[in-house]
Structures are given as structure tokens and as C-alpha cells.
Scaffold this motif. Structure first.
Motif, PDB file in Angstrom:
ATOM      1  N   CYS A   1       2.208  19.799   6.330  1.00  0.00           N
ATOM      2  CA  CYS A   1       3.255  19.710   7.344  1.00  0.00           C
ATOM      3  C   CYS A   1       3.107  18.492   8.241  1.00  0.00           C
TER       4      CYS A   1
ATOM      5  N   ARG B   1      -4.268  12.748   3.633  1.00  0.00           N
ATOM      6  CA  ARG B   1      -3.769  12.997   4.988  1.00  0.00           C
ATOM      7  C   ARG B   1      -4.565  14.103   5.678  1.00  0.00           C
TER       8      ARG B   1
ATOM      9  N   TRP C   1       9.477  12.631  -2.589  1.00  0.00           N
ATOM     10  CA  TRP C   1       8.642  12.557  -1.381  1.00  0.00           C
ATOM     11  C   TRP C   1       7.855  11.246  -1.357  1.00  0.00           C
TER      12      TRP C   1
ATOM     13  N   ASP D   1       4.498  15.822   8.072  1.00  0.00           N
ATOM     14  CA  ASP D   1       5.778  15.149   8.318  1.00  0.00           C
ATOM     15  C   ASP D   1       6.589  15.842   9.414  1.00  0.00           C
TER      16      ASP D   1
ATOM     17  N   GLU E   1      10.335   8.421  -0.485  1.00  0.00           N
ATOM     18  CA  GLU E   1      10.884   8.451   0.873  1.00  0.00           C
ATOM     19  C   GLU E   1       9.806   8.275   1.928  1.00  0.00           C
ATOM     20  N   ARG E   2       8.670   8.886   1.690  1.00  0.00           N
ATOM     21  CA  ARG E   2       7.620   8.876   2.706  1.00  0.00           C
ATOM     22  C   ARG E   2       6.755   7.624   2.631  1.00  0.00           C
ATOM     23  N   HIS E   3       6.498   7.131   1.420  1.00  0.00           N
ATOM     24  CA  HIS E   3       5.548   6.025   1.263  1.00  0.00           C
ATOM     25  C   HIS E   3       6.103   4.829   0.500  1.00  0.00           C
TER      26      HIS E   3
ATOM     27  N   ILE F   1       1.070  12.674  -5.300  1.00  0.00           N
ATOM     28  CA  ILE F   1       1.444  13.452  -4.113  1.00  0.00           C
ATOM     29  C   ILE F   1       0.287  14.354  -3.688  1.00  0.00           C
TER      30      ILE F   1
ATOM     31  N   PRO G   1       5.656  19.974   0.855  1.00  0.00           N
ATOM     32  CA  PRO G   1       6.033  19.653   2.230  1.00  0.00           C
ATOM     33  C   PRO G   1       7.428  20.185   2.555  1.00  0.00           C
TER      34      PRO G   1
ATOM     35  N   ILE H   1      12.250  18.473   2.672  1.00  0.00           N
ATOM     36  CA  ILE H   1      12.760  17.551   1.657  1.00  0.00           C
ATOM     37  C   ILE H   1      14.138  18.028   1.206  1.00  0.00           C
TER      38      ILE H   1
END
Lengths: 372, 372, 372, 372
Positions: free
Chosen positions: C350, A347, A143, C352, A146-148, A340, A30, A33
Motif C-alpha cells: 500500500c 519498497r 503497475w 502508493d 505507471e508507477r516506475h 513487480i 496494490p 489500479i
């Protein structure tokens, strides 16, 4: 497949134990970051040899150079390439065994597969390769956190016949064994010193957990979260077994005992280890891994040479008397890499699915913060 | 990934437990294999329910229709599509639980992942899916046997606390438990009858082996043979653990004990289970798999409904009191599917490598023909 | 790879022209899409033979059965399996050529590759396979339209030497040629009648476009959107060339002419065809595809038999004098399949990245609504 | 997918135009290929800029370091990692455009996709990346030549409106344009000098061929040889069209004209370009590729800045007035990479198929040795 792990967060590693360098390319990372070369140091240090007398004496600085994929301190979404130069490779230690197949090693199987092998330090089959798994997972862990809000941790859960009698997460990072019971450290030190003196080695069990994983990660039926965790762990050098949740203990359990009840306040237990039908349940993920004892010993063992003659193999290079000791960060790394990847795949397919009710709370973990 | 297993011999399965049909597509199948629809019957019968009182009463004919990929009795190299119509699906058994999350099932995780689930018989998460694994593996086993002389077999190795006291391969196919010790059958029958009467279930251990695998199959480092076997086994419903060779017993072993010596007459032991460095060694492949006890019980368990309210879940459908009993052919199937895929991949990359000396003989297996 | 297209929205097709059935499995389909078997009819009818005298006389009902992946009218996220039974296969038409290699066909190459081939109607190499591409794309088009407002359309852009003199999208679906210039229909009818009478065939060019594609879809560098579109189109039977935007006309252009200017009100032109650096720009995607003339002719051509002897090959089966005529829905299908796959991949990596400014408007398309 | 090309011979590239280095990892490489770092020089020199006044003035040494995968001068079958340090990157040339979207470039689309971009020299979207394609293909070409006698070559086939009037393979490597007609070189030099002086750029067509490809390579239906060639070529920077054999000329052809007859002495023509049904026929593979004119011009063009304001973009960095000139080795590289991958895949699936009769000779190519 081959030297690549992951479907969307794809990590390809390269490099031999005594070649000029090891490295990896992470494709599908992603963008955005924040990432600096210094961030790799902590986890690489946890995995590294030469920090205590209980691991191999090889001492690599493991300085990571970011070759691409970062601009002004952030990942760009293009391939992230990481490079670590080998500096403390002593190939002469291995010259004698270039013509030998060591018992319990990949020497013979690489030879049979490829018709050629790089014998220096085990070449590609060396645990040196796992350095790059840990490096790649630094990005994954960041990631995920921070994201989840996902937290990945691990500890040594058995060494030889010794198992922890208590569990204190805070203790794990404060001893060279990743051992959760601070009261046993003296015993462990003595055990390892005696083992090293004897010239023999011993196996170990590592347990890694992830907290905060949302329900829904995992792709039935062959891309199950547990299936990919099993492959990821089994791909680590010296691993001979993988368990999810209660693992092999399930064999002797009754259904009424194993199945985790649910109530309005959440799950009532976690025998499943956080996965049902290959999909995360929102409970703690619990994975346990068996490491065999190191085969590289100074005690002679029956091997063969290239001509098929019997030889007494003695390994005088620098080796770990228990490879499992340094394996905790490696198992954590593989857990993070699988997570990840599955998060991105989830997603992709299910990004249209909004919040789904009812969302059930995880069972309260055992003890203080609980263990796996 | 997802519903496809294999990189070159790619099997994609589809179908729900109570949908109109289940099936699979095998892409990348070698051409020229003689194949008739009748050849699937034997292995499907071994896996099927309803043949003895010890498995679920659901009775499917499991007649395989070959939809494509065979011409004049031979595979053409184009996709082999197999179809099995569901005929004995009783969806009304499940109507009550369409609004319930059963403890220990994938109900809740599918719901969270997809925002929708097919509750009829567990939908896609049902073990009915494994029918097509067994069907696909019929083709794999045939090629492996004809082309390489590989033989894939398995047996139940533990059920609850009962383990075989003797090992006789010949007995395995002559009892409904795939049990290798004919002297224990009466005990097992009694045990299972009591279990069924109690309404509870129990776990099991299955061991599968492959003989005749040449050295060289397996792709380091993430595509290791053992890594892919671990994923393949863990992808089977209800599996919680996988071991290669000595597995978790390695944790307490010494290196001098675990590492398999080699001599001019071959390997001296097989603690490794036939794999070194992720590549087959030419020894017997030994894989052991832990199955959890069935969660579908007529004994009530704490579950939830779609509104988040507590419900006492009672499962009245037809279920196996020990899913491990029918799992032997499924584990064999996954072993065969991994092997053919790795065999093709090895041929692709290393087809230029000729016979490599020295080729070492496998260790003599234990007992008569030996067990895993 | 092989018979699967797509990385995340993975479509695997199976079936031979004269086998019992054709079908496909779509894995990775987003859950929650409303879907009924009737929805496939419209696009399959557009692709089908036997509807006018200008295409092959073979008349298949092309009734789609949904075997799995849909529950109560919505996709579940598990594999969507579609089946179409072949009903009008006349294999006796082909008996004579079972021992012949027809010029311009895949007969010889399948024979050399596999050592066996299904000669009935071309077996797997028949355009009958494209039925399932169109079926799978019905799902893709629906998701693209509902989720992103993407509209995929196409038209015939040349047949032999005849090119449209005007462009009216409304006309395209109202004639059997997908021809955008209603004033030329009489000419085309006469041309095709004469061609059919002569026994010969002719090539064609098809142009497909997608409007509403947001910027950002496409994975540099090998997974570029245009690279995957090129592969997708070239995978259609009889295709010999693919262009994006100005395509081969770019060879004679100057940089000042080709590069599309940008202003605060949007792009000033669209020579690029909506893709820059392999990533969609938010402009109309424009893809043009060259179809070769049908090789199956009743006019004799020099071929070979299985013994290597020269034979005069005459094809008396039912064939299209211009395969390009029915190709418009197939090209649309491949465009839609590539788009949904890239959309999912983009969301994975992408997701995010939020809204990015400045977002530039597409250039006003030419003419009424414009053409490709 | 992403930055990886190939299914079995998997090449992953990394690196930005002005980053510290570019490189690639080749996984799945056959073992035993003799390989030295010096062998990359010849092809990299053919692709490099700065050798004549007709290409960009950037002058990189392009020295390849082999980081792994080679032992004692032979490939080991483990990942082959190649590294080239960037030495002549002048990022200050690009500082001004860090806040600009240049017309005809990937600036805007990368920005929209990732929300971040490396503007230095185009970052990842620079043609600098193709260096590693050429490097990887050195290994592929060597294996193809040694193992199968395959020869891959190419030439410029059009530049602006100028097309070769004659074809002499021997001339191609003796001029900076890869031009096959030595009589036109003066004209070309004058044309390019005038173009460079004008500040504008022009497109080009490149044709690449492979001789000696055996029949049977290519995987129907989505993994067709031509489909993968189309993707491979379209993945090269600035490519807008791909043709196989007669390509778009097929649109206006009759079936009797296009289909290639066969006789006991071989094929009678090669309109198909060596591929039938997605599988190689044993004839010369012929691929033609359209390159757009360079968009980086010192002549101003309408662009935007990050705030959405109109800007006159002038590019003062070092650029090629015709990117097609250096593209011949890149197209050759992609052809070679597709071929080795398909060769390995064919060996995997069809390695059991022996020699198949009748094997037909290729048509005699046109001219001396013939051209594409």
C-alpha cells in the motif's frame, strides 16, 4: 512454491487444459489500479493459439471474468480472482493416449508422482496454464509502467538455426513470429510450412528485456533478481535454459571484456544484462530463454503403456510445431511478475532509503532502440 | 527469499567476507542423521581458496563449529546452526576501494539498494558466502545418499575455449580444476599460468549431475524441479546461465531428435536431463552452469567514485583468475539442497502414494559411467 | 513456520538451553538503523533470570555478539546475526531426567516427534530461546519508535488470584514483577516467597500494549494483525490463551456495549483493542496473554520413564516459580516483531496509498496514561 | 499470509460478500482423495445463514463447483479450485452506508489501509468468506479421518451469560445452536427471540476438539501447533480470544494442579488441551474461542461519514444477532486446516522416524464421550 509464484505479488493459478476452466488468484496486489476485464484481451490474444496456421488450431475466446478484487473499476487490495472458461476442449482427441506415456511429456512423471493423472490435453502440464500467467502480468505490467515507467518487451531470437539478421522493435508485433527482422519473414513462413508438413517440430530462443528498471531491485543472496528470473522462465513449459546478459557466451570471455565499465555519463556496456550481485543496476534487463521442440508429434515415437509395454505413440491432437513462437508474451509475463514482486519487496525493506547518489545512466542500447 | 533457500529444508546464511564470522542455520532438518563437525572438512576443502596457485591466496581454516541441533552425534530436528570464524581477512586490501564502484561488481547496486554497503572484501556479495552453502549441503548429501541412494557429482566442463576431450569421473577429484580429462591437465596448467600472469580472468562452465533420483520429485507448476535448480544455480556468484539437459542446444533440435523415447527396458536417451514437466523422471539429472570471468583484476578498468567521478579501478586483493574452478562443489551443493527440499515436499504431499508401476530404468549414461 | 517468525522481517532463532550458544538471524532488516552491541543489554536484563530471588537462579551474562549485518554502526540490510554464548549451563542437574518424561513438559512430545531429544535443560523447548526474541525485538522496537513513533510496553496483569488495584506505568519498571500497582508490592513479595517455599508454582497474565500504531497495518484475511499477534504470543513457552481488547469478556457483552463509537474527535472507546477486521485502527493495541504455572517443581509428580514405567518426577534444577514474571519483555518482543513485519508488508502493498482522510484520533486511554 | 492459510496444504480464498462469486484454491492437496461436489453440502449447510430465524435471513444455495484438481472423482494433487456463485446479494441494502464508517466494523480500517473499499455487504471483510474455509476443510477432514482416524467436532460453549449445564455430543447437531445441553434449548430459543426483538446482539464462546491426533504434530518454536491454532481461530471474523486447554483459567492455577500426570495407562488429565511444547501429545485437542457480539445493529450507533462528520449509523441489512451461533463449523474448519497442514509438515521432516515407544494413551475424556 507449487502453483504460486511471487512472495508479495502472489499469483496462484489453477485449471487443467480440458477441465471446465482455468483461472488465477492474485494476492497482495496494490490497491487503486484501474482495471477492466477488457484490458486482458490484447496480451491474451498475443499468446493464444488458433490465430495463424503456425500455431495449434485450438481456438479459445479467452474471455476473462473478474470474480473479485475490483470495485468501481479499481483494484481494492483484496484478492483479484480471474476466470477463463475452457470452451474448445476436444478431449476425445486424447482418449487413446490416456493409457500411454508419450515420449518427452510429463505423462510418466505425473503418474509416478501422484499415482493419478488427468490425461485430457496434458491436464495441468499443458501450456494452457500459461494463459493465466499472461493475464496476471497484465496487472503487473500496468503497475510497473505507471508507477516506475518500466517497459517490458520481447521477441523471438532464434528458431531452429535461423537467427535475426537485423533488429527492429517496430516489426515484432506485426508478424506472427514476434520476429524482429522483417526481411526474413518470407523465409520463416516457408520454413514453418515445411516443418508443419514434415510433422516434426523445432526449438526456439526468446529474448525479453525490461527498460526503465531502477537500480536496487533484487534480494541477495538467494532471492537475487536473476535467480528469480531464472526460476520464472524455467517454470514455463518446454524451457531448457536461461541466460542473463551474455549468458553462456561469458564462459569464453575475458574479465576485461565482460565487466561493464562505468563513467560519469553512465555505463559503457551491458554484458551483465542489467544485474550485478543479484540487484538491478538500472541498465536494460536482458533475459534469454531456450525452448525445446514440441514433443507432441504425429510422427510416431517410442512410448510405453500403463502395463509397461512398448507402444508407437502418435499424437493427433492440435499442437504447435514450435512452442517458442507463442512464448514471447509468456516470457514477458514472467519477467513482469518477477519485477513487480521484487519492486514491492524492495519498497518494504528499503523504503527508508531515499535517493542515492550517484545514479548512473544505462548504456545506450544497440541499434535504433536497441535489442536484448 | 532473501538469504534463505528451501521451503522445508531451509538454509539461511549470514556473514560478510571480512566480518567476524560466516554461518548458517538449517531449519527443518530431518532428525536422526549422524553428524560430526569433522564431516564438513572434505567438501569445504574442495571449495576453499589458497590450496593451489590457481585460486585466490586467501587461506581460511574453515573450521565448522556446530552451535545447535545435534545431540550425542545425531541431528535432533531442531535448528542446526553452523559457524565458521573468518581468520585471514585482510581488510586493508580494500580500503582504497571503499569509495569506489568497481566495474562488474555489486558495489554500485548494493549502494543504490541499501544506501550503505560493507566494502570489505565485497561484504555480503563475496563468494565467501558460498562456504556455508557447501557446509549445509554436506548434511543434504548425506541424507540423500543414505535415504535414497542419490549421488551428486560435478566437474568443470569448459574453461575459456577449452572443453574436455574425454570424460573420466575418477580423474575429476585428482586435479585442482575438477577436470574430467586427465590428458589435458598440462594444457590447462599452462593456460591458467599464462592467464594469471596476464592479470586477466576467464569464464567457465560447470556441469553437475545427480544419479539415483527417484521419479516424482518436483512441484508443478512454479515449484518445478528445474525451476528451482535454475534459481539455485543462478543465485551463485558470477553465474550468468543455466541449462537443464540439452539446454540451449534444444533450440536447433527437432522434436524427433529431442524427445526421449521409452521402451520396456527403460529410457532410450536423456536429452531432457532427467526432468519432464518439472518432475524428476528417474533419469540422471544434468545441470550446466555458466560462470562469467572474475571482474576483480589488477588490470585497470573504468569505474566511478562516490562523487560520480571517473576512476581507474585496480584490484590488488587476492582473487581467482577463474571463479568457475572452485565452483564445482558449490554447484553440487545447490543441487543437493534443491533435491532434499523437493524430496521432503514430495513426501509431505504424496506420502500416501505407494509404489507406482511401471517404473522405467534410466538410459545408460554415455561412456564409462557417463558424464553430464 | 518452524523456527522462523515474520514474513519480511524474518527472525530465525537457534540454540538449546545447555548447548554452546543461542542466537538468531534477522533477515529483511531495514538498512541504516544505528545499532551497537550494547543496546541489547537493557531488554535482555529485563528478561534474564537470576536478578532477583523470584526467578530462576541461573545467571547468564547474555552478552550479544553481532556477527554480521552491521557496518560502521549501522545495519546494512544484509542478515543481522546475533550470538549469545551459554555460560551457566549445569547439565548435570538434568542427567537424572534424561530418561524421564516430566509431567507438563515437552519431553514426551519431542520424543514422539523426533525420536530423539536433547534433555539438557529442556533443550530447544527451554525458555532460554526467548532471549533471542527479546534481542531481535530491540531492533524492531527501535525502528518502530524512530520511524513511526510506536511505543511498546507491558506489565503483569494478574498473578494467581491477585490483580492490580491501580495502574501506574511509571511503577512497572521499578519492581521485579513488572507490576503496575506499587501499593501491592509487599503483598506480592510475600505471596511469591510463600509460593517458592511451598515448592509449587502459579500462573500469570501479562498485558502488552502499543501506542502510536497508525491505522492500516494488518493483512486480511489470514494474515490479520490480531491473528499474527495470537500466533506470536501463543508461540511463547507456557502460554495457554490470548485476548485482543476485551477478549473473552466479549462473550457476555451486547453489541451496543462492545462496538466502539466514533465521533469527529475520535473513537469513543476501545473494546476492540485497536484492531478492526484484522487491521489496526490507530487506537492502542491491547493484547493479554495467559501463562500456565511452571511444571518444573521439586514437588514430585507422576511421570514415566523411557521404558513406560511410572516414576515420581522431582525437578531439582533452577526454575521460576512463576514464568509469567519474566514474560513481560518477551510479550513486548513478540508484539514488536509482529508490528515491524506488518509495517513492512503494509508499505510493500500500500505504499502508493497516500494520506487518507478522515484520520480519527484514538480514544483517550483510561487513567493517567491509561492501561491495557 | 494475506489470503492464504497453511504452509503445505495451502488454502487461498477470494471473493466479496456481494461480488459475483466466492471461491478458493487448495494447493498441495494429497492426491487420490475421493471427492465429489456433493460432499461440500453438509458442512456448508451447517454454516449457512437463512436456515433458522436465529441467523441472518440471507439465503445462499452455496452450490460448489469444482473447477480443477479432480479427475474421475479423485484429487490429482494439482490445485483444487472451488467456486460458489453469490445469488442472494442485495447490495441496495448497503448503498446508504457506502459513505459511512460503521462502529465496530472494518469499514474505517480498510479505508485507511487501501484508500478504497468495497462497501457492499462488508466486501471482503464479510463472514461470507468463511464459506470457503468450511468448504476447504471438507477435504481436510476427510483426509484426516481416513488417513489418521482424526475426528473434529465442536459446540457452542456459552452465549451471553448462558453456559451449558450438561454435555451431550449427540445433541449438538440436532439444534440450531450447536448446543450440547438439550435441556436448555427452550431457554435459548426464548433468549434469542428476545434479543432479536431488542435489536441488540450478544457474544458467544465456541469450543472445538479433535480426537485421534497422534503425538508429534507441531513445529517448534514459532510454528507450534497451538500458535497456528491461535492464528487460525483469531483470523475468523469477530474473534477476540483463543484458549488452548485450560486457557486463562491457568492463570490462577498451581503447577501441581495444572501439569498433567502420566502413568503406564496413559495421561491422568488434560489441562494442557493436548499440546505440550507446541507439539500434539496424543490427547484430545481442545480449543476455545471468544466471539464478540455482532456490530451490525438496527439500533443506532455513533459513526462517521467520509467527510468526518458524525452520523447515527443504523444497519438495516440482514444480520446475525449472535455470529457465534454459526461459528462452530468455521472453528472446526480452521482446526482441520491447521491439522492437515501440520500433519503433512510432520511427515515431510520426520517421515524417517518410525514408531516411537512408549506411546501413552489419552486421558479418558469427561462424561459420556467427554467434552472439551
Amino acid at each position: 512454491m507449487g502453483n504460486t509464484t511471487g512472495q508479495l505479488f502472489r499469483v496462484t493459478t489453477f485449471g487443467e487444459s480440458h477441465g471446465p476452466a482455468i483461472g488465477c488468484v492474485i494476492d497482495g496486489c496494490p490497491p487503486g489500479i484501474a482495471l477492466a476485464a477488457e484490458e486482458f484481451a490484447a496480451d491474451l490474444e498475443r499468446r493464444a493459439t488458433g490465430r495463424t496456421r503456425h500455431t495449434s488450431a485450438r481456438r479459445e475466446s479467452d474471455a476473462v471474468e473478474i470474480l473479485s478484487g475490483v470495485y468501481e473499476g479499481r483494484t481494492t487490495g483484496t484478492p483479484l480472482a480471474l476466470l477463463v472458461r475452457n470452451t474448445d476442449a476436444r478431449s476425445k482427441d486424447y482418449e487413446r493416449i490416456a493409457r500411454q506415456f508419450r515420449p518427452g511429456h510429463a505423462d510418466y512423471t505425473y503418474w509416478q508422482k501422484y499415482g493419478i493423472r488427468d490425461p485430457r490435453g496434458g491436464g495441468r502440464s499443458s501450456a494452457r496454464e500459461t494463459t493465466m500467467r499472461v493475464a496476471a502480468a497484465v496487472v503487473a505490467k500496468k503497475w510497473l509502467a505507471e508507477r516506475h515507467g518500466v517497459r517490458v518487451r520481447g521477441h523471438l531470437a532464434q528458431i531452429g538455426a535461423i537467427a535475426p539478421a537485423a533488429h527492429d522493435w517496430a516489426a515484432v508485433e506485426e508478424n506472427p513470429f514476434f520476429w524482429p527482422d522483417p526481411g526474413q519473414l518470407a523465409e520463416l513462413e516457408a520454413y514453418m510450412d515445411a516443418l508443419r508438413k514434415s510433422g516434426d517440430s523445432v526449438g526456439a530462443r526468446v529474448t525479453v528485456v525490461a527498460d526503465g528498471v531502477p537500480p536496487g531491485w533484487g534480494e541477495p543472496v538467494y532471492g537475487k533478481l536473476d535467480a528469480e528470473l531464472a526460476a520464472a522462465m524455467m517454470s514455463i513449459n518446454a524451457v531448457k535454459g536461461v541466460e542473463i546478459g551474455d549468458g553462456f557466451a561469458s564462459v569464453a570471455q575475458r574479465g576485461t571484456e565482460h565487466r561493464d565499465g562505468m563513467g560519469p555519463d553512465g555505463f559503457l556496456s551491458n554484458h551483465a544484462g542489467g544485474i550485478l550481485g543479484g540487484i538491478s543496476s538500472g541498465q536494460r534487463l536482458v533475459v534469454s530463454v531456450a525452448f525445446k521442440p514440441t514433443s507432441s508429434l504425429r510422427l510416431p515415437g517410442p512410448g510405453l503403456d500403463l502395463d509397461g509395454n512398448a507402444v508407437e505413440v502418435v499424437t493427433t491432437g492440435r499442437h504447435d510445431p514450435c512452442v517458442g513462437i507463442r512464448a514471447t508474451p509468456i516470457c514477458e509475463a514472467m519477467l513482469a511478475l518477477v519485477l513487480i514482486d521484487q519492486a514491492l519487496r524492495h519498497r518494504a525493506q528499503c523504503g527508508d532509503v531515499g535517493e542515492v547518489a550517484p545514479r548512473i545512466a544505462a548504456a545506450a542500447p544497440d541499434g535504433d532502440e536497441g535489442h536484448g
